[in-house]
Each structure stands twice: as C-alpha cells, then as structure tokens.
Write an enzyme that holds these catalytic residues in place. Structure first.
Site, mmCIF file in Angstrom:
data_model
loop_
_atom_site.group_PDB
_atom_site.id
_atom_site.type_symbol
_atom_site.label_atom_id
_atom_site.label_comp_id
_atom_site.label_asym_id
_atom_site.label_seq_id
_atom_site.Cartn_x
_atom_site.Cartn_y
_atom_site.Cartn_z
ATOM 1 N N CYS A 181 -28.694 38.329 -33.696
ATOM 2 C CA CYS A 181 -30.031 39.331 -33.798
ATOM 3 C C CYS A 181 -31.166 38.205 -33.240
ATOM 4 O O CYS A 181 -31.443 37.093 -33.710
ATOM 5 C CB CYS A 181 -30.281 39.537 -35.030
ATOM 6 S SG CYS A 181 -31.993 40.545 -35.421
ATOM 7 N N GLU B 181 -16.083 47.943 -20.159
ATOM 8 C CA GLU B 181 -16.827 48.929 -20.396
ATOM 9 C C GLU B 181 -16.234 50.295 -20.870
ATOM 10 O O GLU B 181 -16.657 51.269 -20.143
ATOM 11 C CB GLU B 181 -17.729 48.700 -19.370
ATOM 12 C CG GLU B 181 -18.482 47.747 -18.720
ATOM 13 C CD GLU B 181 -19.515 47.497 -19.667
ATOM 14 O OE1 GLU B 181 -19.973 48.197 -20.742
ATOM 15 O OE2 GLU B 181 -20.307 46.429 -19.682
ATOM 16 N N GLY C 189 -20.051 39.095 -26.640
ATOM 17 C CA GLY C 189 -19.045 38.360 -26.030
ATOM 18 C C GLY C 189 -18.053 39.044 -25.854
ATOM 19 O O GLY C 189 -16.739 38.430 -25.506
ATOM 20 N N CYS D 75 -29.485 43.059 -35.780
ATOM 21 C CA CYS D 75 -28.914 43.377 -36.832
ATOM 22 C C CYS D 75 -29.330 44.839 -37.325
ATOM 23 O O CYS D 75 -30.243 45.270 -36.823
ATOM 24 C CB CYS D 75 -28.930 42.329 -37.932
ATOM 25 S SG CYS D 75 -30.542 42.365 -38.747
ATOM 26 N N GLN E 83 -16.239 52.214 -23.082
ATOM 27 C CA GLN E 83 -17.080 53.348 -23.625
ATOM 28 C C GLN E 83 -17.518 54.397 -22.725
ATOM 29 O O GLN E 83 -17.961 55.466 -23.048
ATOM 30 C CB GLN E 83 -18.170 52.950 -24.604
ATOM 31 C CG GLN E 83 -19.516 52.282 -23.584
ATOM 32 C CD GLN E 83 -19.323 51.027 -22.930
ATOM 33 O OE1 GLN E 83 -18.361 50.266 -23.483
ATOM 34 N NE2 GLN E 83 -20.147 50.543 -22.128
ATOM 35 N N CYS F 3 -33.845 38.040 -36.130
ATOM 36 C CA CYS F 3 -34.031 37.231 -37.458
ATOM 37 C C CYS F 3 -32.708 36.131 -37.415
ATOM 38 O O CYS F 3 -32.602 35.528 -38.309
ATOM 39 C CB CYS F 3 -33.763 37.944 -38.544
ATOM 40 S SG CYS F 3 -32.144 38.921 -38.573
HETATM 41 P P1 ADP Z 1 -20.907 41.606 -24.016
HETATM 42 O O1 ADP Z 1 -19.879 41.853 -22.972
HETATM 43 O O2 ADP Z 1 -20.563 41.658 -25.491
HETATM 44 O O3 ADP Z 1 -22.020 42.089 -23.701
HETATM 45 P P2 ADP Z 1 -20.967 38.796 -22.597
HETATM 46 O O4 ADP Z 1 -19.591 38.427 -23.051
HETATM 47 O O5 ADP Z 1 -21.174 39.616 -21.328
HETATM 48 O O6 ADP Z 1 -21.191 39.868 -23.963
HETATM 49 O O7 ADP Z 1 -22.015 37.535 -23.092
HETATM 50 C C1 ADP Z 1 -21.845 36.928 -24.129
HETATM 51 C C2 ADP Z 1 -22.889 35.795 -23.966
HETATM 52 O O8 ADP Z 1 -24.370 36.440 -23.957
HETATM 53 C C3 ADP Z 1 -22.939 34.467 -24.952
HETATM 54 O O9 ADP Z 1 -21.843 33.677 -24.998
HETATM 55 C C4 ADP Z 1 -24.302 33.933 -24.793
HETATM 56 O O10 ADP Z 1 -24.266 33.189 -24.002
HETATM 57 C C5 ADP Z 1 -25.141 35.040 -24.253
HETATM 58 N N1 ADP Z 1 -26.185 35.617 -25.158
HETATM 59 C C6 ADP Z 1 -27.445 36.034 -24.811
HETATM 60 N N2 ADP Z 1 -28.025 36.603 -25.865
HETATM 61 C C7 ADP Z 1 -27.198 36.650 -26.911
HETATM 62 C C8 ADP Z 1 -27.331 36.961 -28.387
HETATM 63 N N3 ADP Z 1 -28.431 37.459 -28.536
HETATM 64 N N4 ADP Z 1 -26.424 36.697 -28.949
HETATM 65 C C9 ADP Z 1 -25.410 36.117 -28.686
HETATM 66 N N5 ADP Z 1 -25.168 35.844 -27.268
HETATM 67 C C10 ADP Z 1 -26.016 35.990 -26.306
HETATM 68 ZN ZN ZN Z 2 -32.131 40.987 -37.526
#
Ligand code: ADP
Ligand code: ZN
Length: 191
Positions: free
Chosen positions: A145, A89, A20, A183, A91, A148
């Site tokens: 994760c 981004e 997120g 995780c 990194q 799990c």
């Molecule tokens: P990041 O920039 O950290 O990659 P984003 O802000 O683009 O994350 O996306 C976050 C969104 O991704 C969450 O609000 C949810 O809707 C979605 N999502 C998809 N898979 C997962 C996951 N495994 N855990 C949490 N959120 C997830």
């Molecule tokens: Zn796990």
C-alpha cells in the site's frame, strides 16, 4: 502439498496492480522453458500498455506473447507440440476464456493465467473469480500500500489526482488517470 502427476491442470495468479502477477507469470514461463517445455503465451489485444507482442512487468521483465481478441483464437493458435499455455491480463477476456482453459487442461496442457481479481471499486473482475474456482492451483499476491506500507489487495484509481467514483467511465478523454496499490483501509471509492 501433493502435486498433480498426470498432465493437464490450471494455475491462476491473481492480485491487484503492482502485486507482481506479470513478474510471477514470466518466472513460471522461464522455468518451464528451462524444463524443456514448449510454451506459448497470450494476452488481450486491448492491453498495449508497454509492448504489443509481449508480457511486460512493472520492473522491466518481458516475455513474448501473442495479442488476441477472442479467447477461441487460443485454441486455433496452440500448436501440437505445446505443453504450457500462459495468459496475462486474463480479466479482460470474455467469459469464454474459462471454457478455453478447461479444454486445454483436459487435453493435457499446463495452463497458467494471471490477472486482476478486483476492479478499481474492489468488485470481482471479469472471468478471474470463475477461473479461481475451477483452478487446481491459485496464488493470490499482494502489493505494498503506497499510503501506509501494509500489504495491498486493492487497486486505487485516481483521476486528476483524486479518487475515482464508482460510476466514473472506464475511459476518460483528456483526464490524467493513474492507478496505485492500496490496502482495504486506504482504498477510497467516493459514492
Ligand atoms: P502486476 O502484474 O501485478 O501489475 P508486475 O509484475 O508488473 O505487477 O510488477 C511488480 C513490480 O512492481 C514489483 O516487483 C515492484 O518492483 C514494482 N512495484 C511498484 N510499485 C509497487 C507497490 N506499490 N507494491 C509492490 N511492488 C511495486
Ligand atoms: Zn494502506
């Protein structure tokens, strides 16, 4: 918590993929605009995952952003009326991004950086650790994760459905590559 009242500081939003970070960055941009702040957003030109000139989150939120290659382009692109600089981004930028953020914060701007803190092997990623060290405020987010259901601080890289080894090249032609949130205990990096 006592918050800064003089202008100029650095915030870092970090975590694994799907935690997120982009969502949180877009939220902070939106709230800064509500507060009548002038915001300029940037991202590295290599990341054209969704849209070249915007920050996009996995759940469909978007914010305008200028794609740049060299961190110093931020210094020349920032206008005199700008109060807030957002960088997604982070990194993927060279180490010079640290100096650029310091310069902007010293000048009185609010600098918000979002980026991965670990690569797919679970190692510190690019300039993010350095930015975390010098920031006034740091937020570490966790995804869920997919194996799990526990909080996930790591990003699993899969090539053709199998965990990628630590020496696997970053770009693989013709392979089906995927990333997922995992995780510590479910994360796999074969030797
Ligand atoms: P990041 O920039 O950290 O990659 P984003 O802000 O683009 O994350 O996306 C976050 C969104 O991704 C969450 O609000 C949810 O809707 C979605 N999502 C998809 N898979 C997962 C996951 N495994 N855990 C949490 N959120 C997830
Ligand atoms: Zn796990």
């Amino acid at each position: 918590m006592q918050l800064m009242h003089k202008e100029g500081w650095i915030e870092v939003i970090c975590g694994g993929m799907f935690s997120g970070k982009s969502e949180e960055l877009i939220r902070r941009i939106r709230r800064a605009k509500i507060a009548k702040q002038e915001v300029q957003a940037f991202k590295p030109a290599i990341d054209d995952r969704y849209h070249a000139e915007s920050i996009a989150s996995h759940n469909g939120l978007m914010a305008e952003a200028k794609a740049i290659r060299d961190p110093y382009e931020i210094l020349s692109a920032v206008e005199s009326t700008t109060n807030v600089v957002a960088i997604d981004e982070v990194q993927f930028f060279q180490e010079e991004i640290v100096e650029v953020c310091q310069t902007l914060a010293d000048r009185g701007l609010r600098v918000i950086c979002a980026g991965l803190d670990q690569d797919f092997r679970g190692q510190a990623f690019g300039p993010t650790p350095h930015l975390l060290a010098i920031a006034e405020y740091a937020t570490k987010l966790q995804a869920i994760c997919v194996q799990c259901g526990q909080p996930a601080a790591r990003t699993q890289r899969l090539i053709d459905g199998k965990p990628a080894g630590k020496d696997e090249p970053i770009i693989l032609v013709g392979a089906d590559e995927q990333y997922e949130a995992r995780c510590r205990h479910c994360h796999e990096v074969p030797q």
